[in-house]
Design a protein around this motif. Sequence first.
Motif, mmCIF file in Angstrom:
data_model
loop_
_atom_site.group_PDB
_atom_site.id
_atom_site.type_symbol
_atom_site.label_atom_id
_atom_site.label_comp_id
_atom_site.label_asym_id
_atom_site.label_seq_id
_atom_site.Cartn_x
_atom_site.Cartn_y
_atom_site.Cartn_z
ATOM 1 N N MET A 5 42.236 -14.203 -26.535
ATOM 2 C CA MET A 5 41.855 -15.508 -27.096
ATOM 3 C C MET A 5 43.109 -16.300 -27.482
ATOM 4 O O MET A 5 43.201 -17.492 -27.198
ATOM 5 C CB MET A 5 40.985 -15.327 -28.338
ATOM 6 C CG MET A 5 39.599 -14.820 -28.046
ATOM 7 S SD MET A 5 38.759 -14.563 -29.621
ATOM 8 C CE MET A 5 37.151 -14.060 -29.066
ATOM 9 N N ILE A 8 44.848 -17.744 -24.490
ATOM 10 C CA ILE A 8 44.116 -18.898 -23.936
ATOM 11 C C ILE A 8 44.331 -20.140 -24.804
ATOM 12 O O ILE A 8 44.567 -21.235 -24.294
ATOM 13 C CB ILE A 8 42.614 -18.558 -23.784
ATOM 14 C CG1 ILE A 8 42.444 -17.498 -22.690
ATOM 15 C CG2 ILE A 8 41.792 -19.794 -23.426
ATOM 16 C CD1 ILE A 8 41.120 -16.780 -22.716
ATOM 17 N N PHE A 42 38.267 -20.187 -31.083
ATOM 18 C CA PHE A 42 37.175 -19.226 -30.972
ATOM 19 C C PHE A 42 36.552 -19.017 -32.346
ATOM 20 O O PHE A 42 37.251 -18.886 -33.333
ATOM 21 C CB PHE A 42 37.692 -17.918 -30.359
ATOM 22 C CG PHE A 42 38.085 -18.133 -28.927
ATOM 23 C CD1 PHE A 42 37.150 -18.030 -27.915
ATOM 24 C CD2 PHE A 42 39.390 -18.490 -28.593
ATOM 25 C CE1 PHE A 42 37.491 -18.264 -26.601
ATOM 26 C CE2 PHE A 42 39.740 -18.729 -27.277
ATOM 27 C CZ PHE A 42 38.792 -18.610 -26.277
ATOM 28 N N SER A 46 31.186 -14.282 -29.740
ATOM 29 C CA SER A 46 31.480 -14.797 -28.412
ATOM 30 C C SER A 46 30.353 -15.618 -27.811
ATOM 31 O O SER A 46 30.575 -16.584 -27.124
ATOM 32 C CB SER A 46 31.824 -13.650 -27.486
ATOM 33 O OG SER A 46 30.675 -12.881 -27.243
ATOM 34 N N ASN A 49 30.378 -19.221 -28.564
ATOM 35 C CA ASN A 49 31.755 -19.673 -28.511
ATOM 36 C C ASN A 49 32.055 -20.564 -27.326
ATOM 37 O O ASN A 49 32.845 -20.202 -26.464
ATOM 38 C CB ASN A 49 32.640 -18.431 -28.403
ATOM 39 C CG ASN A 49 33.654 -18.430 -29.496
ATOM 40 O OD1 ASN A 49 34.071 -19.505 -29.941
ATOM 41 N ND2 ASN A 49 34.054 -17.261 -29.914
ATOM 42 N N SER A 51 33.955 -22.972 -26.439
ATOM 43 C CA SER A 51 35.091 -23.789 -26.828
ATOM 44 C C SER A 51 35.698 -24.467 -25.616
ATOM 45 O O SER A 51 35.527 -24.029 -24.478
ATOM 46 C CB SER A 51 36.146 -22.930 -27.514
ATOM 47 O OG SER A 51 36.737 -22.074 -26.578
ATOM 48 N N GLU A 53 38.731 -24.584 -24.767
ATOM 49 C CA GLU A 53 39.690 -23.713 -24.068
ATOM 50 C C GLU A 53 38.968 -22.742 -23.135
ATOM 51 O O GLU A 53 39.455 -22.436 -22.048
ATOM 52 C CB GLU A 53 40.532 -22.907 -25.057
ATOM 53 C CG GLU A 53 41.496 -23.738 -25.888
ATOM 54 C CD GLU A 53 40.891 -24.120 -27.226
ATOM 55 O OE1 GLU A 53 39.655 -24.113 -27.357
ATOM 56 O OE2 GLU A 53 41.673 -24.445 -28.138
ATOM 57 N N ALA A 54 37.809 -22.253 -23.589
ATOM 58 C CA ALA A 54 37.048 -21.309 -22.756
ATOM 59 C C ALA A 54 36.578 -21.994 -21.477
ATOM 60 O O ALA A 54 36.597 -21.399 -20.394
ATOM 61 C CB ALA A 54 35.853 -20.768 -23.533
ATOM 62 N N THR A 58 37.809 -21.061 -17.730
ATOM 63 C CA THR A 58 36.808 -20.711 -16.712
ATOM 64 C C THR A 58 37.026 -21.570 -15.470
ATOM 65 O O THR A 58 36.976 -21.074 -14.340
ATOM 66 C CB THR A 58 35.375 -20.919 -17.258
ATOM 67 O OG1 THR A 58 35.280 -20.233 -18.505
ATOM 68 C CG2 THR A 58 34.329 -20.364 -16.317
ATOM 69 N N GLU A 120 31.589 -18.391 -19.282
ATOM 70 C CA GLU A 120 32.632 -19.031 -20.091
ATOM 71 C C GLU A 120 32.951 -18.275 -21.379
ATOM 72 O O GLU A 120 33.934 -18.576 -22.029
ATOM 73 C CB GLU A 120 32.269 -20.482 -20.412
ATOM 74 C CG GLU A 120 30.980 -20.697 -21.171
ATOM 75 C CD GLU A 120 29.774 -20.864 -20.252
ATOM 76 O OE1 GLU A 120 29.763 -20.254 -19.172
ATOM 77 O OE2 GLU A 120 28.839 -21.577 -20.636
ATOM 78 N N THR A 121 32.126 -17.315 -21.755
ATOM 79 C CA THR A 121 32.466 -16.585 -22.973
ATOM 80 C C THR A 121 32.704 -15.108 -22.694
ATOM 81 O O THR A 121 33.603 -14.518 -23.254
ATOM 82 C CB THR A 121 31.365 -16.696 -24.042
ATOM 83 O OG1 THR A 121 30.173 -16.154 -23.498
ATOM 84 C CG2 THR A 121 31.119 -18.112 -24.457
ATOM 85 N N LEU A 125 36.693 -12.656 -21.245
ATOM 86 C CA LEU A 125 37.032 -11.989 -22.494
ATOM 87 C C LEU A 125 36.638 -10.515 -22.486
ATOM 88 O O LEU A 125 37.335 -9.674 -23.002
ATOM 89 C CB LEU A 125 36.355 -12.693 -23.668
ATOM 90 C CG LEU A 125 36.892 -14.082 -24.003
ATOM 91 C CD1 LEU A 125 36.069 -14.722 -25.094
ATOM 92 C CD2 LEU A 125 38.351 -14.001 -24.440
#
Length: 326
Positions: A5, A8, A42, A46, A49, A51, A53-54, A58, A120-121, A125
């Motif tokens: 996290m 990222i 984050f 998850s 989450n 976000s 950034e996520a 992705t 995406e989560t 991760l």
Amino acid sequence: RKAKMSVIIERYKDKVSTLTKQETWMNRRLYEYQGFWYHQGFWYQSRANFSVEAIMATQDDFTAKSTDIFLASHPKSGTTWLKALSFAIVNRTNFIIGTGSSPTHPLLTTSPHDCVPFIETDSFLNNPSYANGLMATHIPYTSLPESIISSGCRIVYICRNPKDVLISVWVFFNKLKDNSSTPMKLEDAFELFCKGISLIGPFWDHVIGYRKASLERPDKVLFLNYDKIQKDPNNEVKKLAKFIGYPFTEEEEAAGEVENIIKLCSFEKLSEANKTNKDGDVTPKDVSNEIYFRKGKVGDSTNYLTTEMIEILDKITEEKYNGLDI
Ligand code: A3P
């Protein structure tokens, strides 16, 4: 996971710093990216989450295979139900579903979110192993990783009426909030939702993106409706099974297999099964899988919204959809 996290967050620090921000519910700031609003960093656990950034990671890192099937939705539109139904359909030969459901069916021992993870989560991760290429996403159609479109993956979208989505979102985020912060008022949630400033909102734009795609590419995008599944589950489940490549045979239909799947994935059955187990992730808050099951009814929002709120939401919906058959 925590280290990933941080990497990222660092990777997209500069990009995120240029985005428009908005203070919202529970002191959470939302960031506008490609026309939709996301959290930053984050938060909590998850699964909630989504976000910015996520999403960026992705888009940059995720490569779809043409055989993958994506279950897409705006949050609180019936994602959990669609995951359960699709998973049960795809895996129906592996588990006995009929009378006295097999106690080992994953839907009775884990969350539908463990059976079909979000790209995406969970994908980057946790690196879970995907069941039969089923994956889920809340990413808007226009922001999907390029390979999902270019490799011709099938996408199933579930849409729900905005009034019930608003109430479901509002209750959900109030359940997730820290004990120290005051609950979000419905009036505040309503105002921001109407303005389109809500997690992965504007809600209507999310729906429209997938609806248009389903009209342009009907062989690749199936558009389902939560309220319609409630009304005629048999027909909608058969449609879903056919689209994802697992149609029911005449024998299966005669043997009541469609009804068995509907029963297995019913709100009553799944909410009961999810009473005991917990989110598999290490979370700052002990979020129970039960949180994904509240009432599961069509029209519950009328118990919360004022007549004026309903009128405003209906007007926005009519204007936004502008004759689109949704
Ligand atoms: P309510 O809050 O109106 O009860 P999502 O899965 O996208 O987070 O959406 C959650 C909504 O779907 C919640 O709505 C939840 O109760 C409902 N739901 C969850 N599982 C369901 C099921 N098996 N059948 C019908 N509705 C379900």
